[in-house]
Design a protein around this motif. Structure first.
Motif, PDB file in Angstrom:
ATOM      1  N   GLY A   1      -3.395   8.359   2.535  1.00 31.71           N
ATOM      2  CA  GLY A   1      -3.062   6.948   2.385  1.00 31.71           C
ATOM      3  C   GLY A   1      -1.765   6.548   3.055  1.00 31.71           C
TER       4      GLY A   1
ATOM      5  N   LEU B   1       0.840  -1.200   0.000  1.00 33.03           N
ATOM      6  CA  LEU B   1       0.000   0.000   0.000  1.00 33.03           C
ATOM      7  C   LEU B   1       0.876   1.252   0.000  1.00 33.03           C
TER       8      LEU B   1
ATOM      9  N   ARG C   1      -7.757  -3.820  -2.804  1.00 30.94           N
ATOM     10  CA  ARG C   1      -7.307  -4.519  -1.600  1.00 30.94           C
ATOM     11  C   ARG C   1      -6.938  -5.968  -1.905  1.00 30.94           C
TER      12      ARG C   1
ATOM     13  N   SER D   1      -0.781   3.266   5.386  1.00 32.17           N
ATOM     14  CA  SER D   1       0.272   2.299   5.071  1.00 32.17           C
ATOM     15  C   SER D   1       1.346   2.260   6.154  1.00 32.17           C
TER      16      SER D   1
ATOM     17  N   GLN E   1     -10.404   1.866   0.575  1.00 27.94           N
ATOM     18  CA  GLN E   1      -9.674   1.044  -0.386  1.00 27.94           C
ATOM     19  C   GLN E   1     -10.668   0.089  -1.051  1.00 27.94           C
TER      20      GLN E   1
ATOM     21  N   CYS F   1       0.844   4.622  -2.441  1.00 31.64           N
ATOM     22  CA  CYS F   1       0.555   5.944  -1.874  1.00 31.64           C
ATOM     23  C   CYS F   1       1.754   6.877  -1.985  1.00 31.64           C
TER      24      CYS F   1
ATOM     25  N   LEU G   1      -7.305   6.771  -0.852  1.00 31.31           N
ATOM     26  CA  LEU G   1      -6.750   5.500  -0.381  1.00 31.31           C
ATOM     27  C   LEU G   1      -6.633   5.468   1.143  1.00 31.31           C
TER      28      LEU G   1
END
Length: 487
Positions: free
Chosen positions: A392, A333, A475, A396, A470, A337, A466
């Motif tokens: 995002g 992720l 995902r 993450s 998601q 991002c 994000l």
């Protein structure tokens, strides 16, 4: 479909050398980028059939391909306005020197498209030798882009980039040779250097030769990825290249190098040497974050600050993969991002540089008055890249932290949070100073055009989404990519 995806930017890049009209060439650039995005999007619906047993897409390759295609579309739209605003004296000087009436824009556009071709080869490659060729091709295609302004600093940055990355790529090539030997030493029959064949025969590998090969591959591609202490080319290249090129270098090029390292890690897991590669990942991930924190604090050149931020985030990605478990999902992720956010910030940095004619944050103030659209986006981009909610990167980085604590990496988690905190303070000191106060008397407010603000705004909006939501299809792909690199 896969053949069209790979060879379309190659054909467009070669054609760009010979197209005389600026408008037609720029249209070809944006059109190619748009078609590449459509093709990449179609592969989320239906996985393409392998091509010649050396090209194919799995979940990690699809992620890198999609991010590259999206960033290239944003950069190509930005390039239309950038090239039209570029000083025409650069064209005259280049023409007088090389007697080529269609340069330097033709060279610039062609190299952009050839870079897209090379990055696509990396994302789609199932052959380790072809993967190496693709990563080397990204170096050759991007070097003229760094040298676009043709002054002393850009020349120095280009040669530094070529020399250091070429040494790294040479080490990676030696690693590929040793990898082939590691299978020959343990098996009577030759094993093709394709991922399916190597994974199928992972049990028949010589441990010593394989570990030696992995170290060479890791150091080689780690140089291109910008991992400390092999990162020395990165701040110069990112700060001296045109901002749209810096966006591609940081958002796409580094991902290609990571994919090369991740493929070697994939083989290491299959061969039963996952602990060996994971320890290296955790160590170099933390070192990269720590070194980036040192250089970001007090950094007055905002483009170099963003470059060191890329070193940090590559460390986060590597650290998550090294920790395993949930942290690997966080790394996948984070790859997406970071690319979206850092590309947006470099494009905005280009707008700031055009308005203030300076890369020194100490000489910049009152961004919201001079650049009423880019100024707020610049501040939003800072909070996004620094891992503030609800963007995002917060999701993450927090997922990586959860993975570290769940798997017993308590001390690692402490340094992880420490480095993130230091970097936040260091970047805030520069970015918020730029945004506040009155504008210098020499700088007048700028009427911004959509081609310079819409691409970074869309990228930041995607990074924000994000963090909030998601989609299931994304995902699932992130989880599939994490499973490839998880033990």
């Amino acid at each position: 479909m896969l053949a069209a995806l790979i060879f379309l930017p190659l054909a467009a890049g070669m054609a760009s050398f010979f197209i005389l009209g600026d408008a037609l060439r720029r249209g070809l650039l944006v059109g190619t980028a748009f078609v590449e995005c459509l093709l990449a999007a179609s592969f989320w619906v239906r996985t393409p059939d392998p091509l010649w047993d050396v090209f194919g897409l799995d979940a990690p390759g699809l992620l890198v391909l999609s991010v590259t295609a999206l960033l290239f579309l944003a950069a190509s739209v930005y390039a239309v306005g950038y090239l039209s605003r570029e000083d025409k004296s650069l064209r005259r000087d280049f023409t007088q020197k090389f007697h080529f009436t269609n340069a330097p824009e033709a060279v610039f556009t062609a190299c952009l498209l050839l870079f897209l071709f090379a990055a696509t080869v990396v994302a789609c490659s199932r052959h380790l030798g072809l993967l190496w060729v693709g990563i080397e091709a990204t170096t050759l295609a991007s070097a003229p882009l760094i040298y676009f302004h043709r002054h002393r600093r850009s020349l120095e940055a280009t040669w530094k980039y070529l020399i250091i990355c070429s040494v790294g790529i040479a080490l990676a090539l030696l690693g590929n040779f040793l990898l082939d030997i590691s299978w020959q030493q343990a098996s009577d029959q030759a094993v093709p250097m394709t991922l399916p064949a190597l994974l199928q025969n992972a049990g028949a590998v010589n441990e010593r030769w394989f570990k030696a090969a992995f170290i060479f591959i890791f150091i080689g591609y780690g140089t291109k990825m910008g991992l400390a202490p092999m990162h020395t080319w990165l701040p110069d290249a990112h700060s001296e290249a045109p901002s749209l090129v810096s966006a591609l270098l940081s958002g796409a090029l580094l991902n290609c190098a990571f994919l090369g390292i991740a493929r070697a890690h994939q083989l290491s897991l299959a061969a039963g040497f996952g602990a060996f590669s994971q320890e290296l990942f955790v160590l170099f991930g933390l070192v990269s974050m720590g070194l980036a924190a040192m250089f970001i604090v007090g950094q007055s050149d905002y483009k170099r600050m963003l470059a060191y931020s890329s070193v940090e985030h590559m460390g986060v990605i590597l650290l998550g993969v090294g920790a395993g478990g949930l942290a690997v999902f966080g790394s996948m992720l984070h790859l997406v991002c970071h690319s979206l956010t850092k590309a947006a910030l470099f494009l905005l940095a280009g707008n700031i540089l055009a308005a203030y004619r300076s890369q020194c944050s100490l000489e910049i103030s009152g961004l919201h008055r001079v650049l009423p659209q880019s100024g707020p986006l610049w501040v939003a981009g800072f909070f996004a890249i620094a891992g503030s909610p609800p963007f995002g990167i917060f999701a993450s980085e927090f997922t990586v932290l959860r993975g570290l604590t769940a798997d017993g990496f308590g001390l690692t988690a402490f340094f992880y949070l420490l480095f993130l905190g230091v970097i936040f303070v260091g970047m805030a000191n520069a970015v918020l100073r730029m945004a506040q106060g009155e504008a210098p008397a020499r700088v007048e407010p700028v009427t911004e055009k959509a081609d310079s603000t819409l691409p970074p705004a869309c990228l930041l909006l995607a990074a924000l989404m994000l963090g909030l939501y998601q989609p299931a299809w994304l995902r699932e792909t992130l989880q599939a990519a994490a499973q490839v690199f998880a033990q």
